[in-house]
Structure formats: structure tokens, C-alpha cells
Design an enzyme around this catalytic site. Structure first.
Site, PDB file in Angstrom:
ATOM      1  N   LYS A  15       0.817  -1.211   0.000  1.00 38.19           N
ATOM      2  CA  LYS A  15       0.000   0.000   0.000  1.00 38.19           C
ATOM      3  C   LYS A  15       0.856   1.269   0.000  1.00 38.19           C
ATOM      4  CE  LYS A  15      -2.232  -1.096   3.783  1.00 38.19           C
ATOM      5  NZ  LYS A  15      -1.578  -2.403   4.032  1.00 38.19           N
ATOM      6  N   ARG A  90      -9.829   0.753   9.394  1.00 35.18           N
ATOM      7  CA  ARG A  90      -9.431  -0.642   9.576  1.00 35.18           C
ATOM      8  C   ARG A  90     -10.542  -1.480  10.206  1.00 35.18           C
ATOM      9  NH1 ARG A  90      -3.206   0.066  11.780  1.00 35.18           N
ATOM     10  NH2 ARG A  90      -2.192  -0.001   9.727  1.00 35.18           N
ATOM     11  N   ARG A 129      12.136  -6.171   5.794  1.00 31.50           N
ATOM     12  CA  ARG A 129      12.175  -4.708   5.838  1.00 31.50           C
ATOM     13  C   ARG A 129      13.282  -4.196   6.760  1.00 31.50           C
ATOM     14  NH1 ARG A 129       5.872  -2.921   6.826  1.00 31.50           N
ATOM     15  NH2 ARG A 129       5.124  -3.053   4.675  1.00 31.50           N
ATOM     16  N   ARG A 173      -0.684  -9.287  13.673  1.00 31.32           N
ATOM     17  CA  ARG A 173      -1.294  -8.248  12.839  1.00 31.32           C
ATOM     18  C   ARG A 173      -2.255  -8.847  11.813  1.00 31.32           C
ATOM     19  NH1 ARG A 173       4.034  -5.405  10.820  1.00 31.32           N
ATOM     20  NH2 ARG A 173       2.659  -3.927   9.771  1.00 31.32           N
TER      21      ARG A 173
END
Length: 216
Positions: A15, A90, A129, A173
């Protein structure tokens, strides 16, 4: 064109990358709640401290911490030409609140872009990441390596892994996402606003496909 946009998808679906491309192409305001919270955390505000406690555990930040912040942000002048909401809403209550906000400020949501991606790829993306400790520039151990291992190309700062960028945190998550966020797909589909894209394709191909859709 459709220029008031929500970006949806699980953590790691791309995103943020797509948002930067669309922002540049259409001169839109990119509103990432994640970035807003990280700025508040860095500044040591009460909101930042509260957000940190949830983010460190891999949980979503509660509605009451985010809704007022988003309303204020969407009312800013730089959103007049259009905006990209990345990370909000969300949950169904957040989506309902956003519908009310859009009526109040006369900037209705025109399309919801959903990025789909399988779990194995999400784990690879998230766990790889890295981010510069000094300037925040993003990297990846596979697809966006620095010129010198462990050092930022831009400022020479140390590259670190965020506490929530690991497989264990990602599982938490994704659990939150599947429970609270995926129902939004039905919500926006029923409103006739949802358009899904496969984010397993390369980022440039994805961008071209989304750009063509928005201009249609």
C-alpha cells in the site's frame, strides 16, 4: 477521475509504495496513519506513547485514538485536489465514522482499492524490511538493498528492523486484520466502491493497472 481514495490490504501488500506512486502521478495528499503515529511517537506525545504500546505488540491502534486525527487531516487544504487514505479505516466502526466525516467536510470517498497478497509473500516482505535509524529511508534485504550493507545510502545512518517487522508480530497483525478489517471489503463492496488488484505482480505493473482504472 476518482481521486478520493482508500487503500486497503494486509500488512506488507504494498500500500505504501503504491500510494507514493499515485501521489506523484495525481498530486494527491498521502495520508498514512502509520506515519502520523510514528511522528507522534518520535515527538514523545501522549498520543505517540499510547500508539507505541499497541504497535509494539502488533495490535491495531484503537478507534478513539485515530478518528479525530483523521478528521482534522482530511480537512486540510492539501486534500482539496484529492487524497489517499493508507491505514484508515481498519474496522467497520471506523468506516462508518469516515462516512460521516466525508459528509461533514464534503469530500466523499470515491473508490476503495484493495491489494490482495498471499501470506508467504507477506512474511517475506515484512521480515526483510529495514529502515534508516536516522532519516527513516526504507530498504529490504532482498528487493531494495543498500549500497553498503547495514548503512543508509542517503545519510549513512544505521539500518534497523522495526519491532513490529518480524514474523511473530506479523501473525498477530494478520489475525487482527482477518478479524476486524477484511469485513470492510464486504462493506465497501455493498456501497459499490470496492476494486481489487493482485499485488503479487511487479510494483510498476500494479501501478499502471491502478492508474488506468482511476483515469477510466
Amino acid at each position: 477521475m476518482k481521486l478520493n481514495i482508500i487503500l486497503m490490504g494486509p500488512p506488507g501488500a504494498g500500500k505504501g509504495t503504491l500510494a507514493k506512486q499515485l501521489k506523484s502521478e495525481f498530486n494527491l495528499a498521502h495520508i498514512s496513519t502509520g506515519d502520523m503515529f510514528r511522528d507522534a511517537i518520535k515527538a514523545g506525545t501522549e498520543l505517540g506513547k499510547l500508539a507505541q504500546s499497541y504497535i509494539d505488540e502488533g495490535h491495531l491502534v484503537p478507534d478513539e485514538v485515530t478518528i479525530g486525527l483523521v478528521k482534522e487531516r482530511l480537512s486540510n487544504k492539501d486534500c482539496e485536489n484529492g487524497f489517499l487514505l493508507d491505514g484508515f479505516p481498519r474496522t467497520i466502526p471506523q468506516a462508518e465514522a469516515l462516512q460521516e466525516l466525508s459528509k461533514e467536510i464534503q469530500r466523499p470517498i470515491e473508490v476503495v482499492i484493495n491489494l490482495s497478497c498471499d501470506n508467504n509473500e507477506l512474511v517475506r516482505r515484512i521480515s526483510g524490511r529495514r529502515v534508516c535509524k536516522v532519516c527513516g529511508a526504507p530498504y529490504h534485504i532482498d528487493s531494495a538493498k543498500p549500497k553498503i550493507e547495514g548503512k543508509c545510502d542517503l545519510c549513512g545512518g544505521e539500518l534497523i528492523q522495526r519491532k513490529d517487522d518480524n514474523e511473530e508480530s506479523l501473525k498477530v497483525r494478520l489475525g487482527d486484520y482477518n478479524l476486524k478489517t477484511k469485513p470492510l471489503l464486504d462493506y465497501y463492496s455493498n456501497l459499490g466502491l470496492l476494486k481489487s488488484f493482485n499485488s503479487l505482480q511487479g510494483k510498476e505493473s500494479l501501478f499502471d493497472e491502478v492508474k488506468l482504472f482511476l483515469k477510466s
